[in-house]
Design a protein around this motif. Structure first.
Motif, short mmCIF file in Angstrom:
data_model
loop_
_atom_site.label_atom_id
_atom_site.label_comp_id
_atom_site.label_asym_id
_atom_site.label_seq_id
_atom_site.Cartn_x
_atom_site.Cartn_y
_atom_site.Cartn_z
N TRP A 164 -4.14 -21.18 -3.12
CA TRP A 164 -4.22 -21.05 -4.57
C TRP A 164 -4.04 -22.41 -5.24
CZ3 TRP A 164 0.13 -22.58 -7.26
CH2 TRP A 164 1.28 -22.77 -6.48
N VAL A 204 -0.22 -24.08 -11.62
CA VAL A 204 0.77 -23.01 -11.54
C VAL A 204 0.75 -22.13 -12.79
CG1 VAL A 204 3.23 -22.48 -11.45
CG2 VAL A 204 2.29 -24.24 -9.98
N ASN A 253 -12.78 -2.80 2.02
CA ASN A 253 -11.51 -2.17 1.67
C ASN A 253 -11.58 -0.66 1.71
OD1 ASN A 253 -9.54 -4.11 1.23
ND2 ASN A 253 -10.54 -4.77 -0.63
N CYS A 277 -10.82 12.14 0.38
CA CYS A 277 -10.12 12.09 1.67
C CYS A 277 -11.04 11.36 2.66
CB CYS A 277 -9.84 13.50 2.18
SG CYS A 277 -8.66 14.39 1.16
N GLN A 326 -9.63 27.84 3.13
CA GLN A 326 -9.52 28.17 4.54
C GLN A 326 -8.29 27.58 5.20
OE1 GLN A 326 -13.32 27.61 6.22
NE2 GLN A 326 -12.62 27.90 8.31
N ALA A 327 -8.07 26.28 4.95
CA ALA A 327 -6.95 25.61 5.63
C ALA A 327 -5.63 26.28 5.28
CB ALA A 327 -6.92 24.13 5.26
N ASP A 377 -2.51 -11.76 -7.01
CA ASP A 377 -3.63 -10.95 -6.55
C ASP A 377 -3.14 -9.86 -5.61
OD1 ASP A 377 -6.53 -11.61 -4.47
OD2 ASP A 377 -5.98 -9.91 -5.71
N ALA A 427 -5.05 -6.90 -5.22
CA ALA A 427 -6.17 -5.95 -5.19
C ALA A 427 -6.20 -5.16 -3.89
CB ALA A 427 -7.48 -6.70 -5.37
N GLU A 428 -5.96 -5.86 -2.77
CA GLU A 428 -6.03 -5.18 -1.48
C GLU A 428 -4.96 -4.12 -1.34
OE1 GLU A 428 -7.17 -8.04 1.64
OE2 GLU A 428 -5.95 -6.69 2.86
N TYR A 431 -5.85 -1.05 -3.15
CA TYR A 431 -6.85 -0.24 -2.47
C TYR A 431 -6.23 0.64 -1.41
CZ TYR A 431 -11.50 -1.53 -4.00
OH TYR A 431 -12.64 -1.66 -4.72
N THR A 432 -5.38 0.04 -0.58
CA THR A 432 -4.80 0.84 0.51
C THR A 432 -3.90 1.93 -0.05
OG1 THR A 432 -3.10 -0.84 0.70
CG2 THR A 432 -4.89 -0.92 2.30
N LYS A 479 -4.57 3.89 -2.26
CA LYS A 479 -5.36 5.10 -2.54
C LYS A 479 -5.24 6.11 -1.40
CE LYS A 479 -8.73 3.11 -5.61
NZ LYS A 479 -9.98 2.43 -5.76
N GLN A 506 -4.78 11.08 -0.15
CA GLN A 506 -5.20 11.95 0.95
C GLN A 506 -3.99 12.58 1.60
OE1 GLN A 506 -8.28 10.70 3.31
NE2 GLN A 506 -7.91 12.22 4.88
N ILE A 564 -2.68 15.39 -0.56
CA ILE A 564 -3.49 16.61 -0.48
C ILE A 564 -3.18 17.36 0.81
CG2 ILE A 564 -5.82 17.50 -0.22
CD1 ILE A 564 -6.79 15.39 -2.12
N GLU A 565 -3.17 16.61 1.93
CA GLU A 565 -2.93 17.27 3.21
C GLU A 565 -1.53 17.86 3.30
OE1 GLU A 565 -3.86 14.76 6.47
OE2 GLU A 565 -5.97 14.61 5.92
N PHE A 599 8.34 -18.35 -6.15
CA PHE A 599 8.30 -19.49 -5.25
C PHE A 599 7.43 -20.60 -5.83
CE2 PHE A 599 8.09 -21.98 -1.53
CZ PHE A 599 6.77 -22.31 -1.31
N ARG A 600 6.29 -20.20 -6.41
CA ARG A 600 5.40 -21.21 -6.96
C ARG A 600 6.05 -21.97 -8.09
NH1 ARG A 600 -0.56 -18.31 -7.11
NH2 ARG A 600 -0.49 -17.60 -4.96
N ARG A 601 6.72 -21.26 -8.97
CA ARG A 601 7.37 -21.93 -10.08
C ARG A 601 8.53 -22.80 -9.61
NH1 ARG A 601 4.05 -18.86 -11.90
NH2 ARG A 601 3.44 -18.71 -14.09
#
Lengths: 355, 148, 468
Positions: free
Chosen positions: A82, A256, B71, B96, C286-287, C380, C382-383, C386-387, C389, C393, C396-397, C437-439
């Motif tokens: 970064w 920064v 992702n 799902c 059904q389930a 950041d 974002a990843e 995503y996980t 989400k 599931q 629901i299960e 840490f950056r600051r």
């Protein structure tokens, strides 16, 4: 030990003559001499660009499928990635600003006058290259902004009559901005431009070292004892270094607190975002083109605009040739007015473009 | 005069020493990030949009495999007649993750019994839309999946 | 004397002859013993003054057969099947229009074997609809419809895919049974399908199309006065309209949502018995049904004749299930039977299910908040987002696994979700740490740099002084 080392070097490189010459170099010291630093700052920022650029090269992957992802990888996964990336982007902008200031300060002090015409010409070429660096590098992250800015920017080159279209196709590596454009810009940005830049920069610096720093015009009437100088080594160099350190810290603070955004990956099929415009250093040209009516007599407004800029640039480039008064020691008011007009125009257009 | 000359050298060398120390410390603060930058991050590379989902002989006919694609999860299927097919594994009903059922020879969602055929079409259960299909190419030993 | 008598007699005879409208059709055909003419005597049309010629054309005043049955006088003989609705329509115009718009009209257009007015109403012996002998009266209509609609060979001509067991099913239904007992209020074919304007079931205009069925059933079943004697509730439609199923079908136009007939059957309409409830709900869910079948609740509910799913989820007012249904607090469902927390065997299971679900939902919210916070700081994540989400599931299960009413399945399906939450939390914390840490790093390097700058400046001053 120091003398042993210098003896060793002298035996192999025969530099004693050079060292003597360097020791005698001096820099004029007057009210406006702080403008002299901007050349050095530009050089420093170029070095920063080379270092951070090489580091970015370690992880960047050119190509429409991988460019954006690799930049994202750098700023989110690589340690200090970064920091390197933000410094590279900020330093690019500061460098453009710095060379603008440097160029105008040289212009207003008429430092381009005989015998320093070549320094001016090489400097102008360097200036053009810096803008080219900026334009080519801007596309590399392959995000929405860079994609569309490149599209618009290359579109304008096509406006030039006769050669415009082929130039655009050469730049774009085709008719559209594609992954081929990206790899071409990448090659230009990391290999071709740096090579040319280094050669011309070396010439530029060599000329400065050989010819010495230009004295202000007013000094042409002064007796020798009235002129004040400071030694180039070590005084000017150390002061320059001081400024460079401060600039480095400014870059770190900017990285920064104002990290450079990555945005979204470019989607060629999406419509251009509203209000798309080029980076600030191209804004004055972009904005002024907007004011030209679509048709002027028989000609396309845009063509007229681009050609006008071309002519203006050429005149600016050739100023050592048409400035006859200064070499004669006369005040050239026209040059000053032209310069002030240029500065006002650029600043005004940039502000209007930002709005 | 003597005192001035005595203190001056020590002041000068003190300043020099301090300067040298400071330069060294500053150089370290520049060099350290550069070294750290070269250390390989935990994820060895950026996730591209084209990945090797499996080895060619990893799946038999009538077998499926769920893998990570960017992702999102995706599913690679070797159909009963030996064709490679790949789809997004995100069920179009309530998101799902689907799986391959070799007894049904269809793609199945465990959450509400949604069923997709081997063209990705939603054939039974609640899913309202088909699965997004991906492109599969084989090269050498690997099976590559990329966005269509 | 006799002449006077003859004149009087012929005058009287003539008077009689003029008093009664001359209907040679009837007089001739009854004389020949035609069954149609004999039947026609009791026909409602005849009793209201209409004669053969009003439908068949011809001249009822002509004595001569050829003059009476003269095409020039409009005689058409036995009408073609396709013409019958037109003939009836000269008076019954509305019904003709309805009939022709509906499927029966279309069938007749394509095939002369198709249904005509006379197929249901009879030909020469048409009675009032309310007449108990009429084939279209409430107690006879179903048999009338079944004449065609239970005839596989006949129906195949028009729609090979149409089932032909509706009447059979109807007889097993509550409506059919009551109808057989003589209850004219019970629903018959025409109550739901309409009599003349019959649309295809799939046609959105049909009262038995998926989205219109609840309204059609409600016409009777929500009418308190109408249903008073049957002593069953009349709030089913209101409840249903508020339920997830009702909202899905009626508000969101989701045709896959169940209507009344999905659970009660359409022709064989009857409320599912207590033992059938799980199978009915299990058609879609059904389930849940499979898990429930293997659980303790099934055994216990059956022993106590409790209607499975309905016990917790209600039959008509099926609301969106909430995690708060599980637990011991007053709002929960478990607590209504499992009241004694201390001694109840189910207590640890209930507690485990509750805490697992809470772990997922609270964990998800917390992780999301933490990641949002990190994002606000400019980091950041974002990843990680995503996980995260994947937790949906897992939720629901896990909520489905609740129907096993056992600890292990619930905890097993929650495990991957909890893992994702833990990872997301870690990523969030790491991001926030990195921000600070950056600051801090900047502070340290700025400090170093300032020191260096100051010292360098002093050095320059020193050099300059030396040079003077």
């Amino acid at each position: 030990m120091k003398s042993r080392l210098s003896d060793w070097v002298q035996e192999r490189f025969h530099l004693s003559g050079l060292v003597e010459f360097a020791a005698k170099k001096k820099v004029p010291y007057f009210r406006g001499s702080f403008w002299y630093y901007f050349g050095g700052v530009s050089l420093f920022l170029f070095i920063v660009q080379v270092v951070t650029g090489i580091l970015l090269l370690m992880y960047y992957q050119p190509g429409a499928k991988t460019a954006f992802e690799s930049v994202h990888f750098i700023i989110s996964k690589v340690q200090f990635g970064w920091l390197i990336r933000s410094i590279h982007s900020w330093s690019a902008n500061l460098m453009v600003l710095s060379v603008f200031i440097h160029m105008f300060s040289v212009y207003f002090t008429k430092a381009f006058r005989r015998p320093r015409e070549l320094t001016w010409y090489s400097g102008f070429v360097l200036f053009g290259l810096v803008l080219a660096f900026g334009f080519s590098g801007y596309l590399l992250p392959w995000n929405t902004l860079s994609y569309f800015a490149t599209k618009v920017g290359t579109e304008i080159t096509a406006v030039v009559p006769v050669v415009g279209e082929p130039i655009m196709q050469l730049l774009r590596a085709g008719n559209d901005v594609t992954t081929s454009t990206l790899t071409r810009f990448f090659g230009l940005h990391v290999a071709i431009f740096p090579a040319i830049f280094t050669v011309i920069l070396s010439l530029h610096l060599l000329l400065i070292q050989v010819q010495g720093i230009s004295e202000p015009e007013s000094w042409s009437e002064y007796p020798e004892h009235k002129k004040k100088f400071i030694p180039f080594f070590p005084n000017f160099v150390l002061k320059d270094l001081l400024l460079w350190l401060i600039v480095l810290n400014v870059l770190a603070i900017l990285a920064v607190f104002y990290p450079w955004e990555l945005g979204q990956k470019a989607d060629p099929f999406a419509p251009a975002p509203a209000g798309i415009k080029p980076e600030w250093y191209f804004l004055f040209m972009y904005q002024s083109l907007k004011y030209i009516p679509a048709k002027l007599w028989l000609f396309d407004g845009e063509v007229v605009g681009v050609l006008l800029f071309g002519v203006a640039g050429l005149l600016w480039f050739l100023v050592p040739m048409w400035d006859e008064k200064t070499p004669k020691g006369l005040r050239n008011k026209l040059i000053n007015y032209a310069g002030i007009l240029a500065v006002i125009f650029i600043i005004a257009m940039t502000i209007l473009g930002v709005k | 005069m003597m005192t001035g000359q005595e203190t001056e050298p020590s002041r000068r060398s003190f300043l020099d020493r301090l300067l040298k120390l400071s330069v060294f410390a500053w150089a370290l603060s520049i060099v350290y990030p550069i070294f750290a930058y070269f250390k390989i991050p935990p994820e060895a590379e950026s996730t591209p949009t084209n990945i090797a989902a499996a080895k060619i002989n990893e799946l038999q006919a009538n077998q499926g495999k769920v893998f990570r694609f960017g992702n999102q999860p995706a599913i690679l299927v070797k159909t009963p007649d030996g064709q490679w097919k790949a789809f997004s594994a995100v069920c179009t009903h309530l998101q799902c993750t689907v799986q391959y059922r070799n007894d049904l020879q269809k793609i199945w969602c465990a959450c509400h019994n949604g069923i997709y055929d081997l063209n990705g079409a939603n054939v039974a259960g609640p899913p309202p839309r088909p699965l997004q299909e991906f492109k599969v190419t084989t090269k050498g030993d690997d099976v590559f999946v990329s966005k269509a | 004397m006799i002449q006077k008598l003859l004149v009087v007699i012929s005058l009287v005879f003539a008077a009689f002859a003029f008093a009664e409208e001359k209907n040679t059709c009837m007089s001739c055909h009854t004389e020949t013993g035609s069954p149609e003419a004999i039947a026609f005597k009791s026909d409602i049309h005849f009793q209201n003054g209409l004669s053969c010629s009003d439908c068949h054309g011809g001249d009822p005043s002509a004595e001569d057969m050829e003059a009476a049955m003269n095409p020039a006088k409009g005689f058409i003989g036995k009408p073609k099947p396709a013409d019958i609705p037109v003939i009836c329509g000269t008076c019954h115009g509305d019904m003709q229009k309805d009939f022709e718009t509906g499927v029966h009209g279309a069938a007749l257009k394509n095939n002369s074997e198709g249904p005509q007015c006379v197929s249901c109403h009879g030909i020469h012996n048409i009675l009032r609809v309310k007449d108990p002998h009429s084939p279209v009266s409430a107690l006879n209509i179903t048999k009338t419809c079944a004449t065609c609609h239970s005839n596989a060979a006949y129906i195949k001509q028009f729609n090979p895919g149409l089932p032909v067991d509706e009447y059979e099913k109807y007889l097993t239904s509550v409506h059919g049974k009551r109808n057989a007992l003589g209850d004219t209020k019970a629903a018959t074919c025409v109550s739901c399908h309409s009599n003349h304007l019959i649309y295809k079931v799939k046609d959105p205009r049909s009262p038995v199309s998926p989205m219109k069925i609840p309204g059609t059933c409600a016409t009777c079943h929500s009418n308190k006065k109408y249903m008073a004697q049957y002593k069953i509730p009349t709030n089913q439609y209101d409840d249903y309209a508020q339920s997830v199923h009702g909202v899905a079908l009626l508000k969101n136009s989701d045709e896959s949502a169940p209507a009344c007939n999905s659970c009660h059957g359409n022709h064989g309409a009857a409320p599912p018995g207590a033992e059938s409830v799980a199978s009915v709900c299990g058609q879609c869910h059904q389930a849940n049904a499979e898990l429930y079948d293997k659980s303790v609740h099934r055994t216990v509910f059956r022993e106590n004749s409790l209607p499975d799913c309905v016990v917790c989820h209600s039959n008509h007012l099926v609301k969106h299930p909430e995690d708060t249904m599980i637990g011991f607090h007053p709002d929960s469902l478990c607590g209504s039977c499992h009241s004694d927390v201390a001694t109840d065997r189910a207590a640890p299971v209930i507690k485990a299910m509750r805490t697992t679900l809470q772990g997922l939902t609270r964990g998800q919210t917390e992780a999301e908040e933490l990641l949002n916070q990190a994002e606000q700081l400019g980091m950041d994540v974002a990843e990680a987002k995503y996980t995260l989400k994947d937790v949906n599931q897992s939720l629901i299960e896990t909520r489905v696994k609740v129907h096993s009413f056992a600890k292990e399945p619930v905890q097993e399906s929650a495990a991957p979700g909890l893992k994702v939450i833990a990872e997301a939390r870690e990523a969030g914390h790491a991001a926030v740490k990195e921000y600070y840490f950056r600051r801090k790093g900047l502070g340290v390097s700025t400090l170093l740099l300032t020191c260096l700058v100051v010292l360098l400046y002093l050095k320059i001053r020193q050099i300059e002084k030396k040079q003077q």
